[in-house]
Design an enzyme around this catalytic site. Structure first.
Site, PDB file in Angstrom:
ATOM      1  CD1 TRP A 100      -2.069  -2.199   1.950  1.00 23.58           C
ATOM      2  CD2 TRP A 100      -2.866  -1.451  -0.008  1.00 23.58           C
ATOM      3  NE1 TRP A 100      -3.017  -3.082   1.500  1.00 23.58           N
ATOM      4  CE2 TRP A 100      -3.521  -2.659   0.308  1.00 23.58           C
ATOM      5  CE3 TRP A 100      -3.199  -0.804  -1.193  1.00 23.58           C
ATOM      6  CZ2 TRP A 100      -4.496  -3.232  -0.514  1.00 23.58           C
ATOM      7  CZ3 TRP A 100      -4.170  -1.362  -2.020  1.00 23.58           C
ATOM      8  CH2 TRP A 100      -4.800  -2.566  -1.676  1.00 23.58           C
ATOM      9  CG  ASP A 167      -3.351   3.860   4.199  1.00 23.70           C
ATOM     10  OD1 ASP A 167      -4.428   3.648   4.795  1.00 23.70           O
ATOM     11  OD2 ASP A 167      -2.997   3.221   3.188  1.00 23.70           O
ATOM     12  CE  LYS A 191      -8.560  -3.631   3.517  1.00 23.19           C
ATOM     13  NZ  LYS A 191      -7.708  -2.552   3.053  1.00 23.19           N
TER      14      LYS A 191
HETATM   15  C1  LIG Z   1      -6.997  -2.063   1.789  1.00 22.81           C
HETATM   16  C2  LIG Z   1      -6.019  -0.991   1.960  1.00 22.81           C
HETATM   17  C3  LIG Z   1      -5.898   0.057   1.026  1.00 22.81           C
HETATM   18  C4  LIG Z   1      -6.715   0.125  -0.236  1.00 22.81           C
HETATM   19  O1  LIG Z   1      -8.016   0.379   0.020  1.00 22.81           O
HETATM   20  P1  LIG Z   1      -9.096   0.545  -1.159  1.00 22.81           P
HETATM   21  O2  LIG Z   1     -10.278   1.009  -0.398  1.00 22.81           O
HETATM   22  O3  LIG Z   1      -9.259  -0.802  -1.788  1.00 22.81           O
HETATM   23  O4  LIG Z   1      -8.577   1.528  -2.125  1.00 22.81           O
HETATM   24  C5  LIG Z   1      -4.974   1.049   1.286  1.00 22.81           C
HETATM   25  N1  LIG Z   1      -4.196   1.019   2.389  1.00 22.81           N
HETATM   26  C6  LIG Z   1      -4.275   0.024   3.293  1.00 22.81           C
HETATM   27  C7  LIG Z   1      -3.404   0.048   4.494  1.00 22.81           C
HETATM   28  C8  LIG Z   1      -5.184  -1.013   3.100  1.00 22.81           C
HETATM   29  O5  LIG Z   1      -5.273  -2.001   4.007  1.00 22.81           O
END
Ligand SMILES: *Cc1c(COP(=O)(O)O)cnc(C)c1O
Length: 354
Positions: A100, A167, A191
């Protein structure tokens, strides 16, 4: 029968949230209308959006601290782009801790110079780099608090004068932190917060408006802030379910209460991984994620047996990501200690059998 759902995302949500969400799709709070057929400008939905935004700040301890919460679309992946579009004038720093982070770096490079401040790529991201030097003069420093795929998590955030962007897609609302050290936090809902389709973005006053480029409205945080997260039709269902999940979290005692349970779940599975000779952990011990536990079988010939035993125990979603292999047990907020116990029992049963 309901399965023990260890899926990495979209993932488990509290059962009572699912129930309420299902009811609201049929009829919202006795209104004679479905949640998904009412105007997003109706007072019923405006209230839902405002509740979601204020609960997010409340959980993070950022109410009345000069932050704004938005619920946007496009997933966390959209934020890889938006962050750079809105904040990157010359140069930004990224700590590269996995897939990511790499994707975030790739998007940001379109807008300016990217300094990879630290990286664990040389060892397939099985640890969190520490004690690195943060260069002066960065527009911002970007971190990924929890690496969903590799199962590593930043436990201590290095002090910095830099504008700090994080993030937090896979560990938002899972542990207590001083969230005021961050200037911008983003997290895809699917998540730990709700269904796929919305992304929480929390922005501190004063970090915007510093880049010289023109920003298209949909990508411009200031536009979304000015319209109270309702610049265009918001994703009403994911926002509603996220609001319900945050309300659920508040009702059970908030982040401090869930952190205690999350710690118990993590120590339960990691102690099994450490004690059971048939399993080995992927991530460096001090950096192990409380959300995603990555591990392998030490004897690959046992895979079929183990997979079959998991299936019989109603365990779902523990296959590892293709870039790591092995297994990954995701244990987000809604996962119970009992469910983790079921997996651990199967792991120890395998040892007795083998
Ligand atoms: C799943 C995830 C993403 C991507 O998320 P999307 O909603 O599919 O764009 C980005 N960063 C982390 C840490 C993730 O776990």
């Amino acid at each position: 029968m309901k399965k023990h759902n260890f899926s990495a995302g979209p993932c488990i949500l509290p059962q009572e949230v699912m129930q309420k969400a299902a009811e609201a799709v049929v009829e919202l709070d006795g209104s004679g209308l479905s949640l998904i057929e009412i105007s997003h400008r109706s007072s019923a939905f405006v209230e839902i959006m405002e509740k979601a935004r204020s609960l997010a700040l409340e959980h993070l301890g950022l109410s009345d601290k000069g932050y704004t919460a938005l619920f946007l679309q496009g997933g966390a992946s959209q934020q890889f782009l938006n962050v750079a579009y809105n904040l990157l004038e010359d140069k930004a720093g990224y700590v590269n801790t996995g897939t990511w982070s790499l994707k975030a770096i790739k998007e940001a490079k379109i807008f300016g110079e990217i300094v990879e401040v630290a990286s664990s790529q040389e060892s397939n991201f099985n640890y969190i780099p520490k004690g690195y030097t943060i260069p002066q003069g960065l527009d911002y420093l970007h971190l990924t608090s929890n690496n969903t795929i590799f199962g590593t998590q930043i436990k201590e955030f290095q002090k910095t004068d830099s504008t700090l962007v994080c993030d937090m897609s896979s560990d938002i609302f899972s542990r207590q932190l001083d969230f005021s050290q961050f200037d911008l936090i983003y997290a895809g809902a699917q998540k730990n917060m709700g269904p796929a389709g919305t992304t929480l973005v929390v922005i501190k006053d004063g970090v915007l408006g510093k880049v010289s480029r023109k920003i298209p409205s949909m990508l411009d945080y200031q536009v979304h802030i000015g319209k109270d997260s309702m610049f265009n039709t918001p994703p009403v269902f994911p926002v509603y379910v996220s609001m319900l999940t945050m309300q659920w979290l508040k009702d059970i005692g908030g982040i401090s209460a869930i952190e205690e349970i999350n710690d118990k779940k993590a120590s339960l599975i990691y102690s099994e991984i450490d004690l059971n000779p048939l399993f080995s952990g992927f991530a460096a011990k001090e950096d192990r994620s409380n959300m995603n536990a990555t591990f392998n079988l030490t004897d690959a010939t046992l895979k079929e047996t183990f997979d079959q035993m998991c299936k019989e125990a109603n365990i779902n979603g523990i296959n590892g990501h293709r870039s790591v292999g092995g297994y990954r047990a995701s244990m987000y907020n809604a996962m119970t200690l009992e469910s983790v116990g079921v997996l651990v029992d199967v792991m120890s049963e395998l040892e007795r059998k083998a």
